[in-house]
Design a protein around this motif. Structure first.
Motif: not given
Length: 195
Positions: A118-124
């Motif tokens: 989820i953190s990676r998705f939001r950063s992307e």
């Protein structure tokens, strides 16, 4: 608000175990299914925070489903699978998967994978927004510069005066400077000539 999850696993017992584990950890399972194509449909419809997908499913495999979900940036994707071959992991990464958990897994394997995904998705998503914003500003700058050139050539204005004309007109009309500049380029707007 709890993190919303769609679970796609073709084995009903594993799907049930995943749902219970996720609910115990405070996640909200908004839908579950046993087919990859149905998982894509559910993610499009329900917009969860994360989709947990098995690789081997009927209708569409998990990697293909992940690719469809990722290309439209619909949700973070975590693959939960019994397969750990390097080529599958590389294929999953190329498909935009944010996390990969190998069965059998423990609770302490799944929760961190979901949170990191989820953190990676939001950063992307933030990065995509920043790029789009920068591209929009660059495009607006080009239009404004072109309009300034027209005002300077056709009306003998200085660069500062031409910019000021665009800026003041935009403020007066409550419009974007880019839109005013486009009107200048299209010939629909010119400064009033003083007699």
């Amino acid at each position: 608000m709890p993190t919303k999850v769609v679970v796609a696993e073709d084995e009903a017992i594993i799907r049930m175990d995943l749902r219970e584990l996720l609910q115990e950890e405070g996640y909200e399972v908004v839908a579950e299914c046993g087919r990859g194509d149905e998982a894509v449909r559910l993610v499009r419809e329900l917009r969860p925070d994360v989709a947990l997908l098995d690789i081997k499913m009927p209708g569409m495999d998990g990697i293909s489903a992940a690719r469809e979900i990722s290309v439209d940036r619909l949700a973070a994707v975590v693959l939960v699978t019994a397969f750990s071959q390097r080529e599958l992991i590389e294929e999953a990464s190329d498909a935009g998967v944010h996390g990969y958990v190998v069965k059998p897994f423990e609770r302490h394997d799944l929760v961190p994978a979901i949170e990191v995904a989820i953190s990676r998705f939001r950063s992307e998503a933030m990065l995509v927004d920043q790029v789009a914003s920068a591209e929009g500003r660059l495009e607006a700058r080009k239009v404004i510069d072109r309009a300034k050139g027209i005002l300077m050539d056709a009306h003998g204005m200085s660069e500062q005066d031409s910019y000021g004309f665009i800026q003041k007109t935009a403020m007066k009309d409550r419009r974007q400077m880019r839109d005013v500049a486009q009107d200048v380029i299209d010939g629909g707007l010119a400064p009033a000539e003083s007699a």
